[in-house]
Enzyme design. Sequence first.
Site, PDB file in Angstrom:
ATOM      1  N   HIS A   1       0.855  -1.261  -0.035  1.00  0.00           N
ATOM      2  CA  HIS A   1       0.017   0.238   0.181  1.00  0.00           C
ATOM      3  C   HIS A   1       0.812   1.273  -0.024  1.00  0.00           C
ATOM      4  CE1 HIS A   1       1.233   0.169   4.037  1.00  0.00           C
ATOM      5  NE2 HIS A   1       0.690   1.116   4.259  1.00  0.00           N
TER       6      HIS A   1
ATOM      7  N   HIS B   1       1.655   6.844  -0.605  1.00  0.00           N
ATOM      8  CA  HIS B   1       0.806   5.949   0.319  1.00  0.00           C
ATOM      9  C   HIS B   1      -0.785   5.870  -0.242  1.00  0.00           C
ATOM     10  CE1 HIS B   1      -1.889   4.641   3.583  1.00  0.00           C
ATOM     11  NE2 HIS B   1      -0.721   4.475   4.255  1.00  0.00           N
TER      12      HIS B   1
END
Length: 157
Positions: free
Chosen positions: A66, A80
């Site tokens: 992620h 992110h």
Amino acid sequence: MFGFGKKEKNIAAPVDGRIIDITAVEDEVFSQKLMGDGFAVEPAQGADTIAAPCDGTVRLLADTLHAVAIDADGLEVLIHIGLDTVELGGKGFAALTRQGANVHRGDPLIRFDAGIIRGEGKPLTTMVVLTNGAQKASRIDKHLDRPEGVLNVRLSS
């Protein structure tokens, strides 16, 4: 005296979409700049690949895929993908790079499946944060209307 030798970095959007200021992200860790200054992108319909926003070396590729961090001449650029997506344990993500890889702006880093991620109730807001910008940058100019160069960062000598 004339600024010769000063390095500048242009940080581009890592995915097509609507660019917003980091302060508009619906997560206090990002909106209050606790990790650093930057911007975010609400990925466009059909967008499925996170690309390197600048040249550098991949210093972190999260096990859960992620997040990825790039070292760009000492400037740490964290990408992110989504909010609370660490909770997915990698579901909906595929690595297209590896830790330690040298990358160039536009190189694919991570592919994501928007349907899976949204189906799990996670927003896809993607943050680009200069995690050491306060220490490494003498100036950060934001151009939220230019995906090809959202941040122009002048590195400290």
